[in-house]
Design an enzyme around this catalytic site. Structure first.
Site, short mmCIF file in Angstrom:
data_model
loop_
_atom_site.label_atom_id
_atom_site.label_comp_id
_atom_site.label_asym_id
_atom_site.label_seq_id
_atom_site.Cartn_x
_atom_site.Cartn_y
_atom_site.Cartn_z
N ASP A 9 -51.42 18.02 44.42
CA ASP A 9 -52.05 17.90 45.75
C ASP A 9 -53.47 17.31 45.77
OD1 ASP A 9 -49.69 19.20 46.35
OD2 ASP A 9 -50.59 20.95 47.28
N LYS A 107 -43.67 18.57 49.38
CA LYS A 107 -43.32 19.98 49.62
C LYS A 107 -44.00 20.47 50.88
CE LYS A 107 -47.16 21.40 46.71
NZ LYS A 107 -47.96 21.98 47.80
N CYS A 152 -51.81 26.32 45.20
CA CYS A 152 -50.66 25.52 44.75
C CYS A 152 -50.58 25.38 43.23
CB CYS A 152 -50.67 24.17 45.45
SG CYS A 152 -50.27 24.35 47.21
C1 VGL Z 1 -52.58 24.30 49.47
C2 VGL Z 1 -53.09 25.79 51.12
C3 VGL Z 1 -52.17 25.19 51.96
C4 VGL Z 1 -52.84 23.83 48.08
C5 VGL Z 1 -51.65 23.70 50.29
O1 VGL Z 1 -52.55 22.66 47.77
O2 VGL Z 1 -53.33 24.64 47.26
N1 VGL Z 1 -53.27 25.35 49.89
N2 VGL Z 1 -51.46 24.15 51.54
#
Ligand code: VGL
Ligand code: ZN
Length: 198
Positions: A9, A107, A152
């Protein structure tokens, strides 16, 4: 080649000025790019929510961001709107080297369930398909880096370890949100799962 690099991410919304900015989220990018110099399979993950996703505080009446809501699958932190499919915030940070990616796995696209982990949605049951991809390629070890360490990266690392992969997290190439002790809890969870913190 039995070890893969999984980059979690590294997207605009998780970097400074993003909708869910992780402090210093952009500082890890050059180090991540350097890891790609090794002859290693590279997998990128991309948080990829439809507008109105159930993990957004704005999708619920009288709910504020960073509060916790009980969902059918368990407690869920409600987030500011982020990583909405097709928006600039959902794109990878411009400095991240995408050219080495063998696979980009998205995702969080299921409107009713969040997915922190690259392996399972937050019900801990619905697979993303990544496990099958890795196994059919003969990959048995994974190195994880990226954002956010306490969400994540943590969920992905713990799931990978539970699935029997040998898992290494490079702490220096991650940054955390750190919400109500989530960072300390994540470190403990990863260590308990047998994740190597390098
Ligand atoms: C994430 C919160 C919401 C992350 C993704 O990538 O850690 N955290 N969506
Ligand atoms: Zn998200």
């Amino acid at each position: 080649m039995t070890r893969a690099l999984i980059v979690i991410d590294v997207q605009n919304d998780f970097c400074p000025d993003g909708a869910l900015a992780v402090p210093q989220g952009d500082r890890i990018i050059s180090g991540i790019n350097n890891l790609m110099n090794d002859d290693v399979p590279v997998i990128l993950t991309q948080d990829w929510h439809p507008a109105g996703h159930s993990s957004f505080a704005s999708s619920h009446e009288d709910r504020t961001a960073y509060s916790v809501m009980e969902m059918p699958y368990g407690p869920q932190v409600l987030w500011p709107d982020h990583c909405i499919q097709g928006t600039a915030g959902s794109e990878f940070h411009a400095e991240l080297n995408q050219s080495r990616a063998d696979l980009i796995i998205r995702k969080g696209f299921n409107p009713a369930i969040d997915s922190y982990s690259a392996f399972f949605e937050n019900d801990h049951r619905t697979p993303t398909g990544l496990e099958g991809y890795l196994r059919t390629r003969g990959i048995t070890e994974v190195t994880l880096v990226g954002l956010a360490l306490d969400f994540c990266v943590n969920y992905s690392a713990v799931d990978a370890a539970k699935l029997g992969f040998e898992v290494k997290v490079i702490r220096d190439l991650c940054r955390a949100i750190d919400l109500n002790g989530s960072l300390d809890a994540a470190i403990i969870a990863m260590k308990n799962a047998g994740v190597i913190m390098a």
